[in-house]
Design a protein around this motif. Sequence first.
Motif, mmCIF file in Angstrom:
data_model
loop_
_atom_site.group_PDB
_atom_site.id
_atom_site.type_symbol
_atom_site.label_atom_id
_atom_site.label_comp_id
_atom_site.label_asym_id
_atom_site.label_seq_id
_atom_site.Cartn_x
_atom_site.Cartn_y
_atom_site.Cartn_z
ATOM 1 N N VAL A 54 0.844 -1.204 0.000
ATOM 2 C CA VAL A 54 0.000 0.000 0.000
ATOM 3 C C VAL A 54 0.878 1.252 0.000
ATOM 4 O O VAL A 54 0.581 2.240 -0.681
ATOM 5 C CB VAL A 54 -0.945 -0.004 1.220
ATOM 6 C CG1 VAL A 54 -1.665 1.333 1.352
ATOM 7 C CG2 VAL A 54 -1.958 -1.132 1.093
ATOM 8 N N GLY A 55 1.997 1.200 0.753
ATOM 9 C CA GLY A 55 2.922 2.322 0.752
ATOM 10 C C GLY A 55 3.513 2.592 -0.620
ATOM 11 O O GLY A 55 3.630 3.742 -1.044
ATOM 12 N N ILE A 56 3.866 1.520 -1.328
ATOM 13 C CA ILE A 56 4.393 1.683 -2.693
ATOM 14 C C ILE A 56 3.347 2.336 -3.587
ATOM 15 O O ILE A 56 3.650 3.262 -4.357
ATOM 16 C CB ILE A 56 4.816 0.319 -3.268
ATOM 17 C CG1 ILE A 56 6.047 -0.212 -2.534
ATOM 18 C CG2 ILE A 56 5.112 0.430 -4.766
ATOM 19 C CD1 ILE A 56 6.440 -1.619 -2.940
ATOM 20 N N ALA A 57 2.102 1.872 -3.484
ATOM 21 C CA ALA A 57 1.033 2.425 -4.324
ATOM 22 C C ALA A 57 0.822 3.910 -4.039
ATOM 23 O O ALA A 57 0.709 4.724 -4.965
ATOM 24 C CB ALA A 57 -0.257 1.650 -4.078
ATOM 25 N N PHE A 58 0.795 4.292 -2.759
ATOM 26 C CA PHE A 58 0.587 5.705 -2.418
ATOM 27 C C PHE A 58 1.783 6.563 -2.825
ATOM 28 O O PHE A 58 1.616 7.720 -3.230
ATOM 29 C CB PHE A 58 0.310 5.854 -0.916
ATOM 30 C CG PHE A 58 -1.154 5.796 -0.569
ATOM 31 C CD1 PHE A 58 -1.955 6.919 -0.701
ATOM 32 C CD2 PHE A 58 -1.727 4.622 -0.120
ATOM 33 C CE1 PHE A 58 -3.301 6.879 -0.386
ATOM 34 C CE2 PHE A 58 -3.078 4.558 0.190
ATOM 35 C CZ PHE A 58 -3.867 5.700 0.060
ATOM 36 N N TRP A 59 2.993 6.011 -2.712
ATOM 37 C CA TRP A 59 4.162 6.778 -3.140
ATOM 38 C C TRP A 59 4.104 7.055 -4.639
ATOM 39 O O TRP A 59 4.414 8.162 -5.092
ATOM 40 C CB TRP A 59 5.440 6.031 -2.780
ATOM 41 C CG TRP A 59 6.687 6.832 -3.051
ATOM 42 C CD1 TRP A 59 7.478 6.791 -4.176
ATOM 43 C CD2 TRP A 59 7.256 7.810 -2.192
ATOM 44 N NE1 TRP A 59 8.502 7.679 -4.057
ATOM 45 C CE2 TRP A 59 8.406 8.322 -2.853
ATOM 46 C CE3 TRP A 59 6.921 8.305 -0.926
ATOM 47 C CZ2 TRP A 59 9.210 9.315 -2.277
ATOM 48 C CZ3 TRP A 59 7.737 9.288 -0.353
ATOM 49 C CH2 TRP A 59 8.859 9.774 -1.035
ATOM 50 N N GLN A 60 3.706 6.049 -5.399
ATOM 51 C CA GLN A 60 3.590 6.245 -6.843
ATOM 52 C C GLN A 60 2.498 7.259 -7.181
ATOM 53 O O GLN A 60 2.646 8.074 -8.086
ATOM 54 C CB GLN A 60 3.315 4.917 -7.535
ATOM 55 C CG GLN A 60 4.469 3.926 -7.448
ATOM 56 C CD GLN A 60 5.752 4.519 -8.014
ATOM 57 O OE1 GLN A 60 6.672 4.796 -7.250
ATOM 58 N NE2 GLN A 60 5.826 4.724 -9.302
ATOM 59 N N LEU A 61 1.387 7.211 -6.429
ATOM 60 C CA LEU A 61 0.337 8.208 -6.625
ATOM 61 C C LEU A 61 0.863 9.604 -6.307
ATOM 62 O O LEU A 61 0.496 10.585 -6.963
ATOM 63 C CB LEU A 61 -0.863 7.889 -5.728
ATOM 64 C CG LEU A 61 -1.708 6.672 -6.111
ATOM 65 C CD1 LEU A 61 -2.723 6.377 -5.021
ATOM 66 C CD2 LEU A 61 -2.413 6.901 -7.442
ATOM 67 N N GLY A 62 1.725 9.687 -5.299
ATOM 68 C CA GLY A 62 2.292 10.978 -4.929
ATOM 69 C C GLY A 62 3.246 11.540 -5.953
ATOM 70 O O GLY A 62 3.575 12.730 -5.920
ATOM 71 N N LEU A 63 3.711 10.703 -6.868
ATOM 72 C CA LEU A 63 4.606 11.148 -7.938
ATOM 73 C C LEU A 63 3.900 11.255 -9.287
ATOM 74 O O LEU A 63 4.497 11.726 -10.254
ATOM 75 C CB LEU A 63 5.786 10.174 -8.073
ATOM 76 C CG LEU A 63 6.686 10.004 -6.845
ATOM 77 C CD1 LEU A 63 7.743 8.939 -7.126
ATOM 78 C CD2 LEU A 63 7.339 11.314 -6.446
ATOM 79 N N ASP A 64 2.650 10.805 -9.341
ATOM 80 C CA ASP A 64 1.923 10.717 -10.605
ATOM 81 C C ASP A 64 1.439 12.100 -11.033
ATOM 82 O O ASP A 64 0.531 12.674 -10.424
ATOM 83 C CB ASP A 64 0.732 9.768 -10.444
ATOM 84 C CG ASP A 64 0.036 9.485 -11.770
ATOM 85 O OD1 ASP A 64 0.487 10.009 -12.806
ATOM 86 O OD2 ASP A 64 -0.964 8.743 -11.773
ATOM 87 N N GLN A 65 2.035 12.645 -12.081
ATOM 88 C CA GLN A 65 1.663 13.977 -12.559
ATOM 89 C C GLN A 65 0.422 13.961 -13.442
ATOM 90 O O GLN A 65 -0.129 15.016 -13.760
ATOM 91 C CB GLN A 65 2.838 14.602 -13.326
ATOM 92 C CG GLN A 65 4.075 14.806 -12.457
ATOM 93 C CD GLN A 65 3.799 15.631 -11.219
ATOM 94 O OE1 GLN A 65 3.174 16.685 -11.287
ATOM 95 N NE2 GLN A 65 4.253 15.144 -10.071
ATOM 96 N N ARG A 66 -0.010 12.779 -13.859
ATOM 97 C CA ARG A 66 -1.224 12.707 -14.680
ATOM 98 C C ARG A 66 -2.485 12.607 -13.838
ATOM 99 O O ARG A 66 -3.587 12.843 -14.325
ATOM 100 C CB ARG A 66 -1.165 11.507 -15.623
ATOM 101 C CG ARG A 66 -0.117 11.625 -16.711
ATOM 102 C CD ARG A 66 -0.262 10.493 -17.702
ATOM 103 N NE ARG A 66 -0.140 9.193 -17.052
ATOM 104 C CZ ARG A 66 -0.366 8.027 -17.648
ATOM 105 N NH1 ARG A 66 -0.753 8.018 -18.914
ATOM 106 N NH2 ARG A 66 -0.212 6.888 -17.007
ATOM 107 N N ALA A 67 -2.320 12.235 -12.561
ATOM 108 C CA ALA A 67 -3.492 12.082 -11.702
ATOM 109 C C ALA A 67 -4.144 13.438 -11.456
ATOM 110 O O ALA A 67 -3.481 14.466 -11.387
ATOM 111 C CB ALA A 67 -3.087 11.441 -10.373
ATOM 112 N N GLY A 68 -5.451 13.415 -11.311
ATOM 113 C CA GLY A 68 -6.192 14.639 -11.053
ATOM 114 C C GLY A 68 -7.613 14.548 -11.575
ATOM 115 O O GLY A 68 -8.046 13.503 -12.080
ATOM 116 N N ILE A 69 -8.316 15.623 -11.445
ATOM 117 C CA ILE A 69 -9.713 15.706 -11.897
ATOM 118 C C ILE A 69 -9.829 16.857 -12.879
ATOM 119 O O ILE A 69 -9.442 17.989 -12.567
ATOM 120 C CB ILE A 69 -10.655 15.916 -10.698
ATOM 121 C CG1 ILE A 69 -10.536 14.745 -9.718
ATOM 122 C CG2 ILE A 69 -12.102 16.070 -11.178
ATOM 123 C CD1 ILE A 69 -11.331 14.929 -8.452
#
Length: 211
Positions: A54-69
Motif C-alpha cells: 500500500v505504501g508503494i502504491a501511495f508513493w507512486q500516486l504521490g509522484l503521478d503527474q497525470r493524476a487529477g480531476i
Amino acid sequence: MRITPNHPRLRLIALLCWIVGSWWLMQIILLDTRHSTPFLFAAILVSGAVFLAVGIAFWQLGLDQRAGIVLDRKGLVLNLGHSSAFVAWDNVAEVGLCHRRDSLLALGSRHQVGIRLHNPAAYIQSYEQRLPSASGPLALSLQTLYAALQPLRQIDDGLPKIDHLRRTRTRTGYDVVIPEVFLGGRAEAFITMIEAYCYDPQQRHILGKYV
C-alpha cells in the motif's frame, strides 16, 4: 480546469504505511518460535507485506503527474491514479459529503465526496484501469505486484460492475466516492463547485473558456 491531488500528503501516507509494514515484519524476528504457530507467522508476514505494498502504491500516486480531476463543459474526468472514468454533468443525480471509507484510497482523507448517478452503466462504460505514471525501482515493484494479480484479473477484469456500485451506494449512499486527498483542497469547496456546474449552465460556459 484541472484539479491536482495533494501529492505531499500522498507521499506522507506512503511513509507511514512503510513504517507500519516494517514494524510488522520486525515482529517475525522477535517471535518466540517455541510458542508461535505457522498461522501467526503467516498473518504477521502478510500484514507487513500489505502495508509495504500500500505504501508503494501511495508513493507512486504521490509522484503521478497525470493524476487529477478535469472539469469541462461535458462533465468530470476522474483520473485517480489507479483508474480513469468520466461522469457527465447530466448523469449527476446528487453530490455530497461522505464520511464512510470504503477503500484503501481513503487513507489520509478526512472526508470524501460522493456522487450519486442517474445512469451507473454510462460511468462503467467509461472506466479504464491504469497504473500511476512514474519510473524507478518503486514503479517496477508496483508493476510486478500488478502483474502478480493477472490470474485474478482473468476471472474479474477489474472493471466496476453494477453490483459493485450498488454495494458502494448501500455502504456510503453514493455510487462514486472521491477521497479528499485527490481534490487538492477541502471536500466542501469541491462540492460547492460541482453543484454550481451541475445546476447553472452559465458556469459551464465560463468554464469552457479555460479548457
